[in-house]
Every structure is written in C-alpha cells, then in structure tokens.
Design a protein around this motif. Sequence first.
Motif, PDB file in Angstrom:
ATOM      1  N   THR A 489     -54.083 -91.863 -14.495  1.00 39.46           N
ATOM      2  CA  THR A 489     -53.985 -91.530 -13.016  1.00 39.46           C
ATOM      3  C   THR A 489     -52.281 -91.067 -13.089  1.00 39.46           C
ATOM      4  O   THR A 489     -51.588 -91.612 -13.372  1.00 39.46           O
ATOM      5  N   PHE A 490     -52.297 -89.965 -12.127  1.00 38.67           N
ATOM      6  CA  PHE A 490     -50.826 -89.281 -12.195  1.00 38.67           C
ATOM      7  C   PHE A 490     -50.383 -89.168 -10.723  1.00 38.67           C
ATOM      8  O   PHE A 490     -51.320 -88.520 -10.003  1.00 38.67           O
ATOM      9  N   GLU A 491     -49.443 -90.054 -10.292  1.00 41.10           N
ATOM     10  CA  GLU A 491     -49.098 -90.043  -9.004  1.00 41.10           C
ATOM     11  C   GLU A 491     -47.756 -89.397  -8.817  1.00 41.10           C
ATOM     12  O   GLU A 491     -47.015 -89.488  -9.419  1.00 41.10           O
ATOM     13  N   GLU A 492     -47.836 -88.696  -7.534  1.00 43.53           N
ATOM     14  CA  GLU A 492     -46.510 -87.919  -7.160  1.00 43.53           C
ATOM     15  C   GLU A 492     -46.127 -88.169  -5.945  1.00 43.53           C
ATOM     16  O   GLU A 492     -46.611 -88.288  -4.821  1.00 43.53           O
ATOM     17  N   ASN A 493     -44.670 -88.700  -5.784  1.00 42.51           N
ATOM     18  CA  ASN A 493     -44.180 -89.034  -4.626  1.00 42.51           C
ATOM     19  C   ASN A 493     -42.768 -87.942  -4.513  1.00 42.51           C
ATOM     20  O   ASN A 493     -41.864 -88.449  -4.889  1.00 42.51           O
ATOM     21  N   ARG A 530     -51.772 -95.482 -15.763  1.00 42.76           N
ATOM     22  CA  ARG A 530     -51.357 -95.040 -14.421  1.00 42.76           C
ATOM     23  C   ARG A 530     -49.925 -94.495 -14.864  1.00 42.76           C
ATOM     24  O   ARG A 530     -48.953 -95.265 -15.215  1.00 42.76           O
ATOM     25  N   SER A 532     -46.535 -92.731 -12.545  1.00 41.75           N
ATOM     26  CA  SER A 532     -46.132 -92.119 -11.107  1.00 41.75           C
ATOM     27  C   SER A 532     -44.827 -91.595 -11.545  1.00 41.75           C
ATOM     28  O   SER A 532     -44.040 -91.870 -12.141  1.00 41.75           O
ATOM     29  N   THR A 534     -41.504 -90.395  -8.630  1.00 40.90           N
ATOM     30  CA  THR A 534     -41.003 -90.333  -7.343  1.00 40.90           C
ATOM     31  C   THR A 534     -39.646 -89.682  -7.476  1.00 40.90           C
ATOM     32  O   THR A 534     -38.851 -89.875  -8.291  1.00 40.90           O
ATOM     33  N   GLN A 562     -42.602 -94.141 -13.875  1.00 41.75           N
ATOM     34  CA  GLN A 562     -42.958 -95.417 -13.926  1.00 41.75           C
ATOM     35  C   GLN A 562     -44.179 -95.471 -14.580  1.00 41.75           C
ATOM     36  O   GLN A 562     -45.312 -94.566 -14.376  1.00 41.75           O
ATOM     37  N   ASP A 563     -44.629 -96.402 -15.570  1.00 45.60           N
ATOM     38  CA  ASP A 563     -45.763 -96.530 -16.295  1.00 45.60           C
ATOM     39  C   ASP A 563     -46.248 -97.890 -16.206  1.00 45.60           C
ATOM     40  O   ASP A 563     -45.409 -99.038 -16.141  1.00 45.60           O
ATOM     41  N   THR A 619     -40.033 -98.351 -16.657  1.00 45.65           N
ATOM     42  CA  THR A 619     -39.727 -97.573 -15.314  1.00 45.65           C
ATOM     43  C   THR A 619     -38.214 -96.725 -15.751  1.00 45.65           C
ATOM     44  O   THR A 619     -37.278 -97.458 -16.217  1.00 45.65           O
TER      45      THR A 619
END
Length: 773
Positions: A489-493, A530, A532, A534, A562-563, A619
Amino acid sequence: MNFLKNISLKSLIPLLVIILMLPFGTIVIITSNIDVKKQLTATHMQIFQESISHLAIELNRYGEKHDSKAIQRAISLAGVNKSQTHLCLINKQGVIISSTRSAWVGLKAKKVIKEFDTNISNTVIGGGKRQFVPDEKSGHIYAYYPITTHQHIQQHNQHNHQYAVLYSEYDYNKQIHALQRNQQNKLIIFLIGLILTSLILIIVLQQWLHKPLKEILNFIDNIQLHGETRKLTVKGTRDMVHLADTLSNMHHSLQTSQTELGHTHLLLENLLNSVPDLIFYKDHNGVYLGCNRAFCDFVGKESEDDIIGFTDFNLFDKALAELFYQKDQSMLRKGKEQRNEEWVTYPDGQQVLLDTLKTPYYNKNKEIIGVIGISRDITITKELEEKLNQAQKMEAVGTLVGGIAHDFNNVLAGITGNLYLAKKRLVDNPDVAKKLVNIETLSLRAADMIKQLLTFARKDTVRIQELSLTSFIKETIKLLHTSVPENITFEENICSEPLLINGDATQLQQVLMNLINNARDAVEDTDQPRISMTIESFQPDLEFLEYHAEANAQSYAHIMIQDNGCGIPQASLEHILEPFFTTKPPGKGTGLGLSQVFGAVQTHHGILDIESIEGDGSTFHIYIPLLQEKYSTQVTPKNLLESNAHGELILLVDDEEYVRETTAEVLEAFGYKILQAEDGLQAIDVFKKHQHDIDIVILDVVMPKLGGVEAAAHIRMINANIPVIFVTGYDKEQMLNLDGQASNSAVLGKPIQFDTLHNIIHQKISGKGSNYD
C-alpha cells in the motif's frame, strides 16, 4: 670502648685531656724522681768515696809505721761523722780487728753486721781493688776498701804485709726523705700546673675544636631538618675553617645540583604529562615504577602514586593483563623493542585501539631492568584510514563511472534516436507509440541515473535552481510507483502549497528513489506492507531548533517517508549513513543509498532525521528551507518548433557509428542535410571542402585522433562565425571550458533530446539564440 659512642664531644675533650695528661704527668714525676735519686746517690757516693779514700790513705800510712793505735784513733775519729756507720777494719778471715765500736773487735763481721758481704770482702782483699755498693732503696752505700796492715797484727808464719778491708756504711736516708719532701712540693706545683694546663687545653680545644665541630654538626642537622640555605662560617683552626668551607661549598653545590635536578625532574614530569600518549615503565616482574598523567586517566586513577607498585592484574581484567604480561616477557627475553596494536577497554567501558611500543629499560651498566612503554590511541586514526580507503573506493567508483558513462550514454543516445524515429513512423498506432514513450522515459531516466552517479562520485556539478517541490514530487511519484509492487500500500499526502525551494531536481529525485526503494525492501516480509509519503510546510519550534543547531527559524518543506517494515537495529543507527554500510543481505544493497541521501540533503542545506524501532518500521524526515512564496519559475522544456527545417547543411561528427547514423537519420527527418565525419581530422577535411555550404557543426567532444574542441578551433580558423554544438557522453558541465570556443556554441549531454537539439539548431542558424548552458 662502646661507652665512648654515647659520650658527647663536649665531654670527650676533657676526658681525652685527662687520659693523655695523667700518664704524661705520672711519667714525668716518676722519671724526675728516679733521676733525682740517681743524682743524689751519685753525689753521696762521691762524698763517701772521698771520705773513705782519705781515711784509707791515712790508715795505710799508719800501717806502714806499724802504728795500730794510730789506726784505731783514725777510725774512731772518722766514726764521728754520723753519716758513716759500722766503720771497721776486717781481716781476711772476716774478723774485726779495729772498729768504732770496741765491742766488735775480735768478732766475726758477718755476725754483727748483717749487710756485710764476705764474698765482696775476699774479692777486695785478694785483688786489692775497692768497691762501693749503693742501695738506693734503703739510702745506704757500702764501702769495701783494701788496707795494708803491719806485721804484728798479722798471724805468725805469714808475710809481713797483708791486706785487710776497710768496711763502712754511708747513710744518706735523711737526704732522701728531704728529697722526697722537696719532690712532693714540686709534684704539687707540677700537678697544679698540669691541671691549669689541662684546663687551658680544654678551653682551647672547646673553642677551636668543639665549637666549630658543633656548628658544623648543627649545620648538617639543619640541612637534614630544614634544608639549611645559609653559608657556614666558623672560627677555629685552619683545618676546621677549611673543613667548614669545604662542607659549605659542597652543600651549595649539592643545593644547586638538587635545584637543577628538581627543575629537570619537573620539566620531565611536565613534558610527560603534556604528552597525550600513555607512557609507563615497569620492572622485570611487571610492577609499575612510574607513568604519566594520561596513563593515570586511562586506568581511572587519581595520581601516579596510585599505580606505582601495582601490576596489570590490579588494573585490567585477567585476560588482558595476562596478554600484557606475556608481551612484556617476550620483549625482555629478546631484548628488542616490540610494537603491537591492542584493543583496550577504559574503566567507563569505552573501547580504544592502542598502538603500543615497548622498549627495554636499561640501568647505567646497560643491563635490562624493565620495560618502557608508549601507547597511542589510534582509534580515530584508524577510522580516518578507513574513511580514506572509502574515499579512495569512491574515487575508484567515480573513475569507473566516468569511464562507463560515455559508453552508456552513447548506447542511450542510439536507443533514444531510434525511439524518436519509431514514434514518428507509428503515429497511427497509439498503443505502440505509448509503449515507445514509456521506453523513452525509462531511457531518459537511465541517463539521469548515470548523471546522479557522476554527481555522487564527484564527477558532476550540482545545478541548483528554483523549483516547486510540490509539483516536482507529483511528477516524481509517477515514476516511484513503477518501483513499488502492487501488494504494498502506497499512501500519498501532498499539500496544495507550491513549496518553492532552491534545489537540484536530479538529486532530489534520487533521494526519493533511494528512500522509497529502502522502504520497499524493509516491508518485504511484512504481512500488510505499507509505505506513506507526506509533503507539507513546517515551521520549526524551539525544541526543534535546540536539537538541530544548524537549523534556522524559517519555514521548511517537510518530506516524510514512513514504512511499517523491519526497522533498523539500534546498534546500526549510528552507522547507517556511512558509505557502503548496509543491513541488507549480500547482493541486495551497496551501502550507498542513504549516504547519497545524506549528501544530497546537506547540499540543499537541509536536515535529515531518522526514527526507527527494530521490528516496528522506520520514518525518514527531510527538511529543506523554503523560499519566499512566489510563482514558480522552474525550467520547463521550451516550446518546440513545429516547422521542419529547409535543407540546412549540418556537419555531424562522432566516432560511434551507430550514434552518428541514428542522429543523422533523425535530423534528416527534421529536414536537414547531413555530412558525416568519424573524428576531428576528417571533420576538418570535410569542412574545408564544404565550408561555404555548411550552416552548423555538431561535434562529439571526445574522439580519437582529434577531439571536438580542437577540431572546432581549426574549423573556426577557416570560418570564425560558424555555429558549433558540442555533444558529450561525459559530464557536460565539465566540458564548459571550451578553450575559447564557447562563443556561438552550445553544449548538450548524451543521450540527446532531439526536440531540444532541433530547437537549438534553429536558434543558432537563425542567430536568435544565445549560448546554450
């Protein structure tokens, strides 16, 4: 004689005077008494002899006259002298024939006179020689004098003349008593004089011997007790004065020597204590004899006194102490210096690497009596050596990268040229054209990676320019998605602010790629992986500024990746940014990624923070200073000319045939005419033949026989205004020094973006463009 050891000099002097003067006085008295007695005896002997001799003469005269009465009368008259006693005339038979005492006549002399010696009498009568026998003890003199008697006093039938002996005793005992009284008086006077002389001698000796010696002894005592510094001055005999001066001079010399020795010792101590190296010395048994301040600090002791007398077994653990002891004994057996590197632990637990040199400790007879050691902490030196080796590795990598970059870029140049031609021919097949665009994008990405390698290896120059970090990351994320598997899961903020910074797009892209790739590897064995990212604006607070001394109270762009992967072990965190350090299995990591990240962040005057818990993910925080808000002026590709060329003639020069052929085909597709050359010499020949027709020259910088810059110089000697485009597979920023050929020129790096090349060619030929940077 042991009692003399406890007698003071003050008491010893009178005692010695008494001991010496008493025998002397006794000898003088006895000798003088004997001499006087002898003299008295001799005097009375002479008087007695004269008296007896006169009497004997008179008796002999009367004897010749045969006058016995006259003889008796003469003897009686002589007997009046009280000093003369027992005056008798004795015949050969020892019978008294005449005497001062008539009762003795006719009697044996021996019977009435105890002192009478018959033998002496017979000797005198027989030999006719007188004898005087003194007795000094009793004060008497005994006289035996021969006398010639007349016939009628002789026995019948004998010779007419016979001898008798005149015997007498002389008493001078009274004179002896008088002499003794006189001698006693003299003795008293002598004793008084002797006592006075002794007293005077004692006083003199006390003044000239005892007093100087006492001052000398006091001087010595003061030296021992108080460190006497005054000069010793005494009054006494010349020898005493000389002794005092000599002692004083010796003390002064000793003081001077001690002072100099003290200064030397202090200097040596200061020198030893100023040396940061550990200095120590021991005896044969490993017992410490001394050390410097650094060694005391090393073993955790307050002073040298806390170490002297101890061994390594009192200061270090048993195994290390045994190692030191064995090395000491080995050096002592061989008698030669030895050098070792040893890991040693401080009392506080700090481990250091010591370079220890041990040499024999000699005495004045050149005999080995121990060990002298000097230890230097080379921990930092070793680290610097490792860093130097690492730097040399990096330089080697840079040299390798610089060498392959040219060939690799040439390959990419051929690929991108063919891709460009393929896209032109597949306009009617959008699916295939899309795939070709992807290939072209990856090819250009490969070119950027080569450029990044050059930058990391110090073979490229970082180009900082203003850009919008938000827009840049949005574009970069498209590429990042291709490296992240679909199961992660790759999250982008991403914030909406432009976040303007001064940065190098290539370096920043590499930073993001490295961090995302590390995160991907970290979550490989995680059940629900995961990652992410930011991006936001960040205003540092007081705690942040205190923790990061290099930070300023300004706004930052904050990138957080972060992972939830395996995390980083605590022991590895302090080494994680070192080149070639990796926690990945062999074959999965080079150890360069995070060091590249750190270097890039430093280049951008940013801050890198790492938070990680083993087994609970990591992180990474990157803070880059923001510029004041304004519209982005980042460089975007210039609008390409949509019109084709009009048959302008280009001299294309490259030593790689496939690159040259592909580039020529693309340019011909734009509508240009092409002349080709494979090196600088051939280019000059071609230009000479077509100098009036050639509109622009495209030169590869590095070629055999003659390079592009040198070829351009010869060509411009023919036509000084001819435009030149330099193309290089190396770092184009390092090619900007064109030795005077920069005017009306441009520099492009391989692989070439042909739209850009087409645009520059048009600008240079039309004369509307300036030099391309």
